[in-house]
Scaffold this motif. Sequence first.
Motif: not given
Length: 861
Positions: A617-624, A561-566, A637-640, A568-576
Amino acid sequence: MAKVKETPMMQQYNAIKAQYPDAFLFYRLGDFYELFNDDAIKGSQLLELTLTQRNKHSANPVPMAGVPHHAAQNYIDILVDKGYKVAIVEQMEDPATAEGMVKREVVQLVTPGTRMRTGADAAKENNYLVAISGTEPVYGLSYADLSTGEVRATTLNSTNAILNEIARLETREIVTDSELAEDLLANLTNLGILISHVSTVTRSAEISYLTQQLSGEEAQTVAVLLTYLFTTQKRSLDHLQLATSYEIAQYLKMDRNSRANLELTVNLRTQQRSGTLLWLLDETKTAMGGRMLKQWLEQPLLDQMQLEARYDKIGAFLKDYFNRAALQDALQQVYDLERIAGRVAYGTANGRDLLQLRNSLRQVPAILVILSDMDTAIFGGLVAHLDPVTDIEQVITEAITEEPPISVTDGGIIKAGYNQQLDDYRDIMKNGKRWLAELEATEREATGINSLKIGFNKVFGYYIEVTKANIPKLDVDRYTRKQTLVNAERFVTPELKVHEQKILEAEAQSSQLEYSLLSALREQIKQNIARIQSLASTLAELDVLQALATVAENYQFVRPEITQNNDLDIKNGRHPVIEKVLGHQAYVANDIMMAADEQIQLITGPNMSGKSTYMRQLALTVILAQIGSFVPADAAKLPIFDQIFTRIGAADDLISGNSTFMVEMAEANTALQNATKDSLILFDELGRGTATYDGMALAQAIIEYVHENVHAKTLFSTHYHELTTLDQALPKLRNVHVGASEENGQLIFSHKVLPGPADQSYGINVAKLAGLPTAVIDRADTLLKMLENQDVAPSTVATVSPTDVTPTPEAVPTDQQLDLFATAVDQATQTVLLKLQTADVANMTPIETMLFLHELQQELK
């Protein structure tokens, strides 16, 4: 000394070589390509050829090496792969009919940037030739892939921007004009990439047509690029697409170091694709899709509407397994349409290429049926661009036989019934040979000579052969004598010569007519190349989308989900990538949360615990998320982000004379100078490349600068536990740590990121895990206890207020050093130490330094 007289052939060779001094000259002599002089000497070494000599008995023999013409491509590829150019010199007239020296010309210059790569290993890779023009502050950069016809251009305003784009494109050759500044040319030369030059830019109708959508420096740089292509290739390049403009600002920016550190397409350790994000994502079924996936990964988007549209399509494929499977089956039968179109325009497509084109086009109706069964609102735009190019499919079906030979000049390509004249020739050849068999049988019966036979050779044509023992049986006037052999006589008849003429003419004319018909068919296809290229692009996009849906299903990715208010909330993120290697069950997932007003996470914890993995893993999640893919998490939930900067790992740049620490500081500087509030910064162990207090002071100053001036989302991992008190002075900084515990002397990693700072670094425990000798571990443990008992006050480091980003003198205690051998010292020793501490050694001459040390020694005695 008398000048050595050259033969006419060597005069011709040297005249051509003078036009291509920087290329190996492959000079055609009969069935071989020959190399002479320096080319032969160097080529024999590079290609492992036997070095011989021409005119070896003369006073000045010429070094010579050769390769068979039918195997030349392999040798050319070897040289081009090593970064050399190869000029191919062909005979332009038939040696049998030529008067004097056979005319020869360079028909193509093959270079690293213009090579038409066709092997399976290159199927999903582009081969970009880059051109650069202009002067500061506006440079033009363009690139083209000759095999696919893609041409693009942009403007850049700095040398670093140019170097980053060259690295992204993985170019192997750069073309420049005569106006390029010397300092930029020097920077390009240091890259170790082949540099080619265009002295005069051509102005032609073709170049004007291809650059019609461009202006200014973009049009100029494409003109440089196209001039080089037309000059080197010396043939029609009708498959080149209209040059299009792009802006770096349209995409998520990553400099070359960040791309390398994140291992998007190249593994840092092996320099291969395996172990990269591209390796994980590549479930494409076509070569075109594989190349497009890589392009998406290298240029993540900033436009939310485009991203949401990609999410919608991936989500639709994810839900509809059966249609996705049917699409995959159809795509597996689609060949590389872009490169087939390139070979058609190049004039090198053979019958098998055309059948691949036909078989690919036959899949389009089935793909249209599949998409029509899915949501029209989601896939309508793609359906509109799926032109089956039915007319081309039909004409290839009518013209090309089902099993054509590789050669295009030996016949056997065109189907029976396609051309009446060709059918007549084939009938003559077929019936003529039958007639010869019947004639042989008739003559045996008429003469009573059972051993009589009809044969053929290139000198005499068709003949009747009778052994000498049977000559008396022949009527004197029955045949005309043609040739006498030891044991036989050969004869001809007027009737035999007439049929010989028909058969030989039919054979020659048939091959020529077939090649002519094939050329006409290629020309017809060439007129439709733009349609084929458009279809190829649409099929490639569908392929990438189904691949990303497949990855999302296989690895439990979710729609972000792209957020507009900056926020950032990732639940159980992984390095793919690591998760793929370890397996889903073994990988420890982590939440990554940074509220809108939170800027910096200060990460502490032992080595090997997973700090770098957490950051990557945060950087790769953003790129994906910003290529339009689903992401490895339970929810996200991520900003652009507009840019990603990384400072990860330890590496030097010895060629440029930069140490590891200098590289570290340079990369940090790039981030501090260019990041915005919408950027993502990853700093891993910044400051460790120098003395403890130097590193700690720099780390704190950088954190404060990011907090007060840059405002970017930042992950900062460190072993300087003294910095964890910064959260008291910097309200937008939060401490987190990677959990670890010690049980029975063994270090246990939880790989879980927890709130608050770590209690210790466990460095000696990690050294023990690495297998260091027990004596070393014990001694280190003893020294650590001694250091911990000394009166060092690290808490004084973090005393800077959030409104003052300049470190105060108290923040960096220069009057204290870590003493491994804490013992009392007398006044004289303290005086010497003070002199040593305050001496300006950097500005002393060697003699002054030696005298200074001698003076200190005397004081200590």
